[in-house]
Design a protein around this motif. Structure first.
Motif, mmCIF file in Angstrom:
data_model
loop_
_atom_site.group_PDB
_atom_site.id
_atom_site.type_symbol
_atom_site.label_atom_id
_atom_site.label_comp_id
_atom_site.label_asym_id
_atom_site.label_seq_id
_atom_site.Cartn_x
_atom_site.Cartn_y
_atom_site.Cartn_z
ATOM 1 N N ASN A 5 35.265 13.197 46.021
ATOM 2 C CA ASN A 5 34.862 13.417 46.842
ATOM 3 C C ASN A 5 35.768 14.654 47.599
ATOM 4 N N ALA A 6 36.857 14.530 47.539
ATOM 5 C CA ALA A 6 37.865 15.614 48.120
ATOM 6 C C ALA A 6 37.685 16.784 47.404
ATOM 7 N N ARG A 7 37.335 16.899 45.849
ATOM 8 C CA ARG A 7 37.068 18.047 45.249
ATOM 9 C C ARG A 7 35.915 18.663 45.853
ATOM 10 N N LEU A 8 34.857 18.179 45.959
ATOM 11 C CA LEU A 8 33.647 18.290 46.387
ATOM 12 C C LEU A 8 33.616 19.047 47.712
ATOM 13 N N PHE A 9 34.307 18.285 48.712
ATOM 14 C CA PHE A 9 34.565 18.628 50.270
ATOM 15 C C PHE A 9 35.423 20.057 50.044
ATOM 16 N N GLU A 10 36.467 20.041 49.284
ATOM 17 C CA GLU A 10 37.262 21.466 49.009
ATOM 18 C C GLU A 10 36.440 22.459 48.422
ATOM 19 N N GLU A 11 35.511 22.296 47.430
ATOM 20 C CA GLU A 11 34.665 23.190 46.766
ATOM 21 C C GLU A 11 33.649 23.785 47.840
ATOM 22 N N THR A 12 33.206 22.922 48.831
ATOM 23 C CA THR A 12 32.285 23.323 49.617
ATOM 24 C C THR A 12 33.069 24.218 50.654
ATOM 25 N N GLN A 13 34.181 23.965 51.157
ATOM 26 C CA GLN A 13 34.995 24.771 52.004
ATOM 27 C C GLN A 13 35.273 26.089 51.353
ATOM 28 N N ARG A 14 35.702 26.088 50.289
ATOM 29 C CA ARG A 14 36.143 27.179 49.495
ATOM 30 C C ARG A 14 34.615 28.149 49.436
ATOM 31 N N ILE A 49 41.422 35.298 51.145
ATOM 32 C CA ILE A 49 40.599 34.334 50.678
ATOM 33 C C ILE A 49 41.092 33.644 49.489
ATOM 34 N N ALA A 50 41.448 34.418 48.380
ATOM 35 C CA ALA A 50 42.052 33.726 47.360
ATOM 36 C C ALA A 50 43.333 33.049 47.070
ATOM 37 N N ASP A 51 43.961 33.190 48.455
ATOM 38 C CA ASP A 51 45.460 32.600 48.513
ATOM 39 C C ASP A 51 46.432 33.149 47.531
ATOM 40 N N ALA A 52 46.218 34.623 47.110
ATOM 41 C CA ALA A 52 46.986 35.303 46.294
ATOM 42 C C ALA A 52 48.170 35.855 46.749
ATOM 43 N N ASP A 53 49.351 35.879 45.984
ATOM 44 C CA ASP A 53 50.510 36.393 46.374
ATOM 45 C C ASP A 53 50.601 37.955 45.957
ATOM 46 N N LEU A 54 49.695 38.473 45.338
ATOM 47 C CA LEU A 54 49.757 39.995 44.589
ATOM 48 C C LEU A 54 48.370 40.227 44.350
ATOM 49 N N VAL A 55 47.637 41.285 45.034
ATOM 50 C CA VAL A 55 46.614 41.780 44.574
ATOM 51 C C VAL A 55 46.421 43.289 44.631
ATOM 52 N N CYS A 56 45.805 43.673 43.209
ATOM 53 C CA CYS A 56 46.101 45.263 42.794
ATOM 54 C C CYS A 56 44.652 45.774 42.700
ATOM 55 N N VAL A 57 44.385 46.933 42.885
ATOM 56 C CA VAL A 57 43.087 47.491 42.459
ATOM 57 C C VAL A 57 43.793 48.577 41.342
ATOM 58 N N VAL A 58 43.475 48.484 40.158
ATOM 59 C CA VAL A 58 43.805 49.252 39.136
ATOM 60 C C VAL A 58 42.624 50.146 38.500
ATOM 61 N N VAL A 59 42.879 51.447 38.555
ATOM 62 C CA VAL A 59 41.754 52.336 38.167
ATOM 63 C C VAL A 59 42.160 53.402 37.156
ATOM 64 N N PRO A 60 41.350 53.849 36.329
ATOM 65 C CA PRO A 60 41.530 54.579 35.139
ATOM 66 C C PRO A 60 42.546 55.814 35.483
ATOM 67 N N GLY A 61 43.739 55.865 35.033
ATOM 68 C CA GLY A 61 44.579 57.280 35.471
ATOM 69 C C GLY A 61 44.094 58.310 34.584
ATOM 70 N N SER A 62 43.768 58.198 33.110
ATOM 71 C CA SER A 62 43.393 59.108 32.206
ATOM 72 C C SER A 62 42.497 58.177 31.105
ATOM 73 N N SER A 63 42.320 59.147 30.020
ATOM 74 C CA SER A 63 41.431 58.466 29.104
ATOM 75 C C SER A 63 42.283 57.208 28.385
ATOM 76 N N GLU A 64 43.366 57.157 28.593
ATOM 77 C CA GLU A 64 44.224 56.100 27.853
ATOM 78 C C GLU A 64 45.227 55.396 28.767
ATOM 79 N N THR A 65 45.364 55.575 29.885
ATOM 80 C CA THR A 65 46.431 55.053 30.912
ATOM 81 C C THR A 65 45.143 54.229 32.113
ATOM 82 N N LEU A 66 46.145 53.529 32.819
ATOM 83 C CA LEU A 66 45.564 52.752 34.001
ATOM 84 C C LEU A 66 46.822 52.906 35.086
ATOM 85 N N LEU A 67 46.149 53.090 36.325
ATOM 86 C CA LEU A 67 46.943 53.365 37.442
ATOM 87 C C LEU A 67 46.956 52.379 38.522
ATOM 88 N N VAL A 68 47.802 51.743 39.149
ATOM 89 C CA VAL A 68 47.698 50.706 40.326
ATOM 90 C C VAL A 68 47.447 51.767 41.631
#
Length: 557
Positions: free
Chosen positions: A180-189, A223-242
């Motif tokens: 019941n608590a899980r369903l309630f928590e899921e509904t709230q989420r 919303i996700a209660d996360a400590d760190l959120v990053c948007v990572v995009v392609p920096g070049s054909s072989e690298t990624l950039l935060v």
């Protein structure tokens, strides 16, 4: 009838405590304990309450509820009876070995008179209080083992078979309460994610959305209660950039570049699939995946445009598959909103360009033609005037009209859209330079063009031309002490000429030898010339020229 009401009804119908037998008393205690468990809706409160009532029900000194994680070990360990200070001194909580692990491997009740007599017992860490009697039962939710109840040190000296039955009955009720608590928590989420999706879509589509990626990262972190959120995009054909980071360590990881291969982020970007991970320690993207994390591709125009990572600190509960599913839907909706916002920005830009083009056409077709006609009329009138002074005054006005026509033509060109935005024309490069340097002047320089500059100027000469203008205008700023300055760039025959005029202290007011030497060298490269002369009305005139048909000296060599 809801479980709590049914339990309340049964409890009320039991005999009064004073006249009840011991089995009736214990049954009443079980029902009261079950009722107190199912009344809770917050999952953490439910888990704590289950342990409390279990200890009271069978008269144990210590009790705990171990929640089984996805890896088969204990993810949470809620304990009662042991002082917090003592638990901290002992160190880390149990992870699911020995008897605790045996109950995980084979979820059947275990009842022991003495813990030490069982071969599966692995003993206690240093500082742990002594424990003898042991009773453990599994807690199932919809047929799946959620965790186990562990009780020790019974007040009666040993746990009985009746204690085992009562605790098993309580565990069955606890499973219902947890569900019941899980369903309630899921509904709230779900409600939080739905509200967040609507909010981020409205914010991204509003005209005040300054940084869409930062806005997306902020909302996902909340919303996700996360400590760190990053948007990572392609920096070049072989690298990624935060590109964007929010939360702990944001300042340290923002701008971080790492290889795309052998990383969770790279795998998500390449496959277009979201992932759950317990962390990426030792991997190139381990700096942003600091613990349990979600990695979700961000799609725009039907293709991955980057990935979003949401991480919690090591030791915090991980994200569930349902959270990943909701976060993926959230990011997908945000991607649609981003694409719509980009489309709206493009439409607004096109509307501005169309409006500028209309103004430019009106200036060219009406204003310039009328000024040109007025100039021709004044020239004709000047030819009929006998008095020299009056004729010269009329011709001065004709010259002023010619200058106005030239300036309007420059404005018309500036209002026109660039044909190749990735390869700007010479005029646009010059206009961009004046826009960059203009705020440094007391009065921004005025610019006029004449002749087919864009048609005839080679790319290499255009580079030198822009460099000459930058050097010349910078010299005016440093040395001329001028209040007004003008720039004219024109093509006549096979020669391009740049004039920079100011009303300052004149060419002798400061030493400009180093800058002039550089300009003279550029002029020689194009078989041109450089001169700096005083103006009769005050100030100086810098004239630089080059041959359009000449090949740059360095290239020829």
């Amino acid at each position: 009838m809801p479980p709590e009401r049914m339990l309340s009804t049964v409890t009320d119908r039991l005999p009064l405590l004073a006249a009840a037998t011991e089995p009736e008393v214990r049954l009443r205690s079980l029902l009261q304990a079950s009722q107190s468990v199912v009344e809770q809706l917050d999952l953490s409160a439910v888990l704590r309450r289950i342990v409390d009532v279990a200890v009271e029900l069978v008269g144990a000194r210590y009790g705990a509820l171990g929640v089984i994680g996805s890896n088969g070990g204990l993810e949470q360990f809620i304990h009662v009876g042991m002082p917090d200070g003592l638990a901290e001194r002992i160190g880390h909580l149990p992870v699911g070995r020995g008897l605790l692990g045996a109950l995980i491997d084979d979820p059947q009740p275990i009842r022991l008179a003495r813990l030490g007599d069982d071969d599966r017992s692995v003993g206690f860490p240093e500082g742990h209080p002594p424990m003898d009697g042991f009773l453990g039962v599994p807690v199932r939710v919809r047929g799946t083992v959620f965790g186990n109840l562990y009780l020790t040190e019974p007040a009666a000296g040993a746990f009985s078979g009746e204690d085992e039955e009562l605790l098993s009955a309580l565990a069955a009720t606890a499973g219902i309460a947890i569900e019941n608590a899980r369903l309630f928590e899921e509904t709230q989420r779900h409600q939080r994610w739905s509200a967040g999706t609507a909010e981020i879509s409205a914010a991204l589509l509003s005209e005040r959305a300054d940084d869409p990626r930062a806005l997306l990262a902020d909302r996902l972190a909340a919303i996700a209660d996360a400590d760190l959120v990053c948007v990572v995009v392609p920096g070049s054909s072989e690298t990624l950039l935060v590109d964007t980071a929010r939360g702990v360590l944001a300042d340290q990881v923002r701008g971080l570049v790492f290889p795309a291969s052998a990383t969770v982020c790279g795998r998500s970007l390449e496959s277009g699939q979201p992932f759950l991970t317990s962390g990426a320690a030792g991997h190139p993207d381990g700096a942003i995946l600091i613990g349990p994390a979600m990695v979700i591709p961000l799609r725009t125009s039907g293709r991955p445009d980057g990935v979003l990572t949401a991480s919690r600190r090591a030791g915090r509960p991980g994200f569930s598959p349902s959270e990943l599913e909701m976060a993926t839907d959230f990011v997908a909706q945000a991607g649609v909103a981003l694409e719509l916002a980009r489309g709206r920005a493009v439409r607004q830009r096109l509307a501005v360009l169309e409006d500028r083009s209309r103004i430019a056409r009106d200036l060219h077709d009406q204003v310039i033609q009328r000024l040109f006609a007025a100039g021709l009329g004044l020239q004709a009138i000047a030819g009929t005037v006998v008095e020299p002074d009056l004729r010269n005054r009329i011709l001065d006005q004709v010259t002023a009209l010619d200058a106005a026509v030239s300036e309007i033509r420059t404005a018309v060109f500036a209002l026109s859209a660039q044909i190749h935005p990735d390869r700007p024309s010479v005029r646009h490069r010059i206009l961009d330079l004046l826009a960059e340097l203009g705020p440094l002047f007391e009065n921004p320089p005025r610019i006029t063009f004449s002749g087919p500059i864009d048609l005839l100027t080679p790319d290499a000469l255009a580079d030198d031309l822009v460099a000459v203008l930058r050097e010349g205008l910078t010299n005016v700023l440093r040395h001329a002490e001028a209040s007004e300055s003008t720039v004219s760039v024109g093509v006549a025959g096979d020669t391009i000429t740049v004039d920079i005029r100011d009303d300052g202290v004149g060419p002798l007011g400061a030493d400009r030898s180093s800058g002039l030497a550089n300009l003279a060298a550029r002029a020689r490269n194009w078989q041109g010339a450089l001169s700096l002369t005083a103006v009769d009305t005050g100030g100086s005139l810098l004239r630089w020229s080059g041959q359009l048909t000449a090949e740059r000296e360095g290239q020829a060599q």
